[in-house]
Each structure stands twice: as structure tokens, then as C-alpha cells.
Design an enzyme around this catalytic site. Structure first.
Site, PDB file in Angstrom:
ATOM      1  N   SER A 162      15.214  21.907 -16.397  1.00 40.53           N
ATOM      2  CA  SER A 162      14.203  22.506 -16.430  1.00 40.53           C
ATOM      3  C   SER A 162      14.416  24.434 -17.317  1.00 40.53           C
ATOM      4  O   SER A 162      15.779  24.411 -17.146  1.00 40.53           O
ATOM      5  CB  SER A 162      12.884  23.255 -15.318  1.00 40.53           C
ATOM      6  OG  SER A 162      12.321  24.219 -15.472  1.00 40.53           O
TER       7      SER A 162
ATOM      8  N   HIS B  19       0.950  -1.394   0.321  1.00 46.63           N
ATOM      9  CA  HIS B  19      -0.247  -0.062  -0.492  1.00 46.63           C
ATOM     10  C   HIS B  19       1.244   1.242   0.148  1.00 46.63           C
ATOM     11  O   HIS B  19       0.446   2.197   0.513  1.00 46.63           O
ATOM     12  CB  HIS B  19      -0.569   0.257   1.004  1.00 46.63           C
ATOM     13  CG  HIS B  19      -1.211  -1.275   1.439  1.00 46.63           C
ATOM     14  ND1 HIS B  19      -2.984  -1.450   0.956  1.00 46.63           N
ATOM     15  CD2 HIS B  19      -1.110  -2.442   1.728  1.00 46.63           C
ATOM     16  CE1 HIS B  19      -3.315  -3.064   1.237  1.00 46.63           C
ATOM     17  NE2 HIS B  19      -1.925  -3.955   1.946  1.00 46.63           N
TER      18      HIS B  19
ATOM     19  N   GLU C 254       9.975   8.542 -16.985  1.00 48.37           N
ATOM     20  CA  GLU C 254       9.141   8.651 -16.973  1.00 48.37           C
ATOM     21  C   GLU C 254       8.270   8.306 -18.873  1.00 48.37           C
ATOM     22  O   GLU C 254       7.121   8.230 -18.945  1.00 48.37           O
ATOM     23  CB  GLU C 254       8.700  10.397 -16.651  1.00 48.37           C
ATOM     24  CG  GLU C 254       8.714  10.611 -14.971  1.00 48.37           C
ATOM     25  CD  GLU C 254       8.623  12.976 -15.684  1.00 48.37           C
ATOM     26  OE1 GLU C 254       7.972  13.110 -14.568  1.00 48.37           O
ATOM     27  OE2 GLU C 254       9.100  12.861 -16.511  1.00 48.37           O
TER      28      GLU C 254
ATOM     29  N   LYS D  90      16.734  22.300 -11.473  1.00 46.58           N
ATOM     30  CA  LYS D  90      15.764  20.676 -11.995  1.00 46.58           C
ATOM     31  C   LYS D  90      16.684  19.861 -12.293  1.00 46.58           C
ATOM     32  O   LYS D  90      17.125  20.255 -13.088  1.00 46.58           O
ATOM     33  CB  LYS D  90      14.366  20.763 -12.710  1.00 46.58           C
ATOM     34  CG  LYS D  90      13.105  22.022 -11.885  1.00 46.58           C
ATOM     35  CD  LYS D  90      12.678  20.899 -10.787  1.00 46.58           C
ATOM     36  CE  LYS D  90      11.899  19.636 -11.803  1.00 46.58           C
ATOM     37  NZ  LYS D  90      10.946  19.072 -10.853  1.00 46.58           N
TER      38      LYS D  90
END
Ligand code: ARG
Length: 457
Positions: free
Chosen positions: A275, A154, A288, A281
Site C-alpha cells: 500500500s 453458508h 482480486e 500491508k
């Protein structure tokens, strides 16, 4: 030149032609198409349907066409599909004898053959890529077999395990993917050529001979099925989806592991991007994308299934719609496996952070309950007592590791001083020696089994 213009008096409408043509995408199968044609003409020659000299002329010219496309000298354009392109080119090179190539053959059994050859090549490539990935994960798992970390259920800390155990879980998934592809290859590797347009042919061809030349294990047994079957494409796409799913799951882990809250891994510069506005960043874009690419392969599978649903026997032009999803899936999975393996070779894990996290969330509570059960308390009762200890820890800002033995004794007289050792995460890991567990020696055994299985693929 169209292969079928005889019975027509007018040209095909321009838009209808653009709509009908498949060359812009089926040109990707030029190698398989030409190799299929070479085998077909050699078989025609062997059976005396054309002369040996004609077969020789055709096969030599076909090989030259293949070499010219390979080298970029010849570009497949200006025909309806790859089959027409090759045949037109052949006729332009060898003249009338080129028109004999299509004897005892239809584009329907030809295209079915081409796709099987194309997918067989893809499967062989991807099986190797999967095996390399499994080896990479296994090597990493071996290196990290003593790196403690929490196992989650979980998405909450559940029990201590090791990074080696974790990585081996994924290695097993990718091993199954390779096995699945190998199994799919078996059913796919039969030759449909000789099925003709649908009801086979009157020529005394030798299908087994063509099959042998093309490395097929056998032939399809029914011509109607031979031209209309795309089960193997659907099966391949399901295998591809399964592997992409595994990639998406492990990359989801890596995306959140790379964030500051977890900090379990250090993103390699070579596999992350920045970024345009936020100078600080470093984003896990590769991970992804690996998570996201699964979506398009699922889409490819759904397209394929939907195209085939409700199609009557035998060939229907709908089936031309099989190629783009298939090509998309083969390209996507190959590139994804390559980039992910390279990522795995470059990534470093933050062992200190993982080790420190292993005992968090009272993840050694099961050890405490097991300790009591070991001393004779029924497990359900041991669970209840431990639950109360955890509550006490939460209310008093303590952990199972920094409670005193006296504190433990207040909950049960069965506790002795060795409880403090029992609830250490290293101990929890070391005691899980049973098959499937996370103790170092068990990980070593699992690695052996995995590497053995790899050798059998
Ligand atoms: N481009 C076609 C396909 O991919 C080749 C077969 C054409 N057959 C036909 N009867 N029109 O399915």
C-alpha cells in the site's frame, strides 16, 4: 486503396472512415488471414482457376508478407481492414497477379474463416494452459492430501475435510473447462471459405482441398449460414466465461484465506503488492484481479450475443463488432491462466492453522449423529440428540472433543468410550472413504481418475 472504389465518385468521409475501419483491431488476425489466403490461392491453382505459376507467385509473396509482419519490418496500417491491407501489400509486391487472389472469395467468407482459425489457435493454447493448471492443482492436492481443514456451507464450518479434497474440487472444474473447449473446437473447426459474399460462387473451387490445407475437419454446408454464423464465437465465449468463473471462485477463497482472520495461506511476495500509505500491508491484488477479470469476459459474451441478436441473413456489418470482445476474452483468459498457475506454484498453505481450524464450529457433529445412527438410532432421532449435545457445548463453553464419556451418556445410553475417537476430525476424514470423499486413499483414487481424464484431452 479501397477494395471497392469502382462504383464510387467521392471519397469516404474522414470520420466515417475511422468509424468503419477495423484494421486497428483485426490486424491481430494477420497470421490467420495470410495463411487462409495462401491456402485459397493454392486451391485456385490446383483447380486451374489461376495457373500453378500464379499460385506459386502469390503464395511465395504472401509468406514473405507474413514473415515481414512477424519480424516487425512491415506494420499493418493504412487500410480498411487486415484483408485489404494484405491484398494491397500483395499487389504492391507482385503487381497485377496479386489482383487475382480474391477470385471466388469475399471478405465475408474470408473473415469468417479468419475468426475460426484465430479461435482455434486460442482454444489450443488455452486447453494446454488449463491442463497445466489442472496438473499443478493435482500435484498440490497430492501434497496436501492429509492437511485437515473445515469444509464450509453458508460460509460456516460444516464438516472436516482436507485441503487436498478442496483443491481437487477446483481441479475438476478446470478439467471440465478444458473438455468444454475441446468440444467447442469440434463445431468450430469447419471451413466457411467458398460461401462467397452469401450465395457461394460460380467458380469450380475445391472447398475440401482448402479445408484440408488449413487443418479443418470439414466444410460448412450452407453458404448463407457459412458467412453469418457466429455461434462458435458465442460458444467459445461461454466456455471462457465458465473458466473465468472458476478462477474468480477459487481466488475469492484465496483472498479471504490470506486475511488475518483466516490465515490459511501465506501470500508469496512475488504475487502480492503493498500500500502507498499503510506500510504493513501485503495485498492479494493478483487474486482480486483474477476474481474481477471474470466481469469483463462476461461483458464480452453479452456484447457478442447482443450483436448477433435479431441479425437477418446473411452478412451484416454489425458482425465486425464481434472481434474486440473476442480478442479481449482470449487475451484475458490466457493471461489469467498463466498468472494463476504461477501463483499456485508459489503459494504456501498454513497447515497448522488449517488443521487447528478443522474441528471448530462443532464441525464433527455429523460424526456424533452418525455414531448413534450406526448403533441403531434412526438418523432423525440421532440428529435431535446431537443437536442437544451441541447446545450443551455452546452453553458450557465445551467442544465435542473435550466432553467426557459420562457427559455424552447423559444424552443417550448408546454412547460408549469410543465416541471420543469418533468425533476427532482426523477420524471424520479417514472414515469418508466412499467415492467422492476426502479420505487419503480416496483422494489418491480421485487423482488417478483426474490424471487419466487429462490424458484423454
Ligand atoms: N471487417 C469486416 C468484418 O470484420 C470484414 C468483412 C467486410 N465485409 C463487408 N461486406 N464489408 O466483418
Amino acid at each position: 486503396m479501397k477494395l471497392w472504389s469502382g462504383r464510387f465518385t467521392a471519397e469516404l468521409n474522414d470520420i466515417a472512415e475511422e468509424f468503419n475501419d477495423s484494421l486497428p483491431f483485426d490486424r491481430q488476425m494477420y497470421r490467420q488471414d495470410i495463411n487462409g489466403s495462401i491456402a485459397h490461392c493454392l486451391m485456385l491453382g490446383k483447380c486451374g482457376i489461376i495457373t500453378q505459376a500464379e499460385a506459386e507467385t502469390l503464395s511465395v509473396a504472401l509468406k514473405a508478407i507474413l514473415a515481414d509482419i512477424d519480424s516487425g519490418k512491415l506494420e499493418p496500417v493504412g487500410a480498411e481492414d487486415i484483408h485489404s491491407f494484405v491484398e494491397n501489400e500483395l499487389v504492391s509486391r507482385v503487381g497485377n497477379v496479386g489482383k487475382k487472389l480474391h477470385t471466388a472469395r469475399s471478405r465475408n467468407d474470408q473473415v469468417a474463416t479468419d475468426i475460426r482459425l484465430y479461435l482455434r489457435d486460442s482454444i489450443d493454447e488455452q486447453t494446454e494452459l488449463l491442463k497445466t493448471l489442472v496438473v499443478t492443482l493435482a500435484d498440490k492436492a497430492e501434497k496436501e492430501k492429509a492437511t485437515a481443514m473445515p469444509a464450509y456451507t453458508h460460509m460456516q464450518k460444516a464438516q472436516p475435510t482436507t485441503l487436498g479434497h478442496y483443491l481437487l474440487a477446483y481441479a475438476n472444474m478446470f478439467l471440465r473447462d478444458a473438455e468444454r473447449l475441446k468440444d467447442c473446437r469440434k463445431r468450430l473447426n469447419v471451413l466457411p471459405l467458398g460461401s462467397g459474399a452469401c450465395a457461394s460462387t460460380t467458380f469450380p473451387i475445391d472447398r475440401e482441398y482448402t479445408a484440408k490445407l488449413l487443418g479443418f475437419d470439414g466444410i460448412t454446408q450452407n453458404s448463407l449460414d457459412g458467412v453469418s454464423d457466429r455461434d462458435f464465437s458465442i460458444e467459445y465465449l461461454s466456455c471462457a466465461v465458465q473458466a473465468m468463473l472458476h478462477l474468480s471462485r477459487i481466488n475469492e477463497e484465496f483472498v479471504y484465506w490470506s486475511g488475518e482472520e483466516f490465515g490459511y495461506l501465506i501470500l508469496p511476495d512475488a504475487f502480492s503488492t503493498g500500500s502507498s500509505i499503510m506500510p504493513q500491508k501485503k495485498n492479494p491484488d493478483v487474486n482480486e484481479l483474477l476474481r474481477g477479470k471474470c466481469g469483463r469476459v462476461v461483458g464480452d459474451l453479452v456484447s457478442m450475443i447482443t450483436v448477433m441478436k435479431g441479425l437477418p441473413l446473411a452478412y451484416n456489418k454489425d458482425m465486425q463488432e464481434d472481434k474486440e470482445p473476442l480478442f479481449d476474452a482470449t487475451h484475458t483468459i490466457s493471461l489469467s491462466l498463466k498468472v494463476f498457475t504461477a501463483f499456485m506454484n508459489a503459494v504456501e498453505f498454513n497447515r497448522a492453522k488449517m488443521n487447528a481450524s478443522a474441528a471448530g464450529g462443532h464441525s464433527c457433529a455429523t460424526e456424533c449423529a452418525d455414531y448413534l445412527a450406526d448403533k441403531g438410532l434412526p438418523f432423525r432421532a440421532a440428529h435431535e440428540v446431537t443437536g442437544k449435545i451441541v447446545l450443551y457445548c455452546i452453553e458450557n463453553g465445551k467442544t465435542l472433543q473435550n466432553l467426557t464419556v459420562d457427559e455424552y451418556k447423559k444424552f443417550s445410553p448408546l454412547f460408549e468410550s469410543d465416541i471420543l475417537k469418533a468425533v476427532l476430525p482426523q477420524n471424520a476424514i479417514a472414515r469418508r472413504k466412499i467415492k467422492g470423499g476426502c479420505a487419503v486413499e480416496e483422494i489418491e483414487r480421485q487423482l488417478k481418475v483426474l490424471r487419466n481424464a487429462l490424458n484423454n484431452i
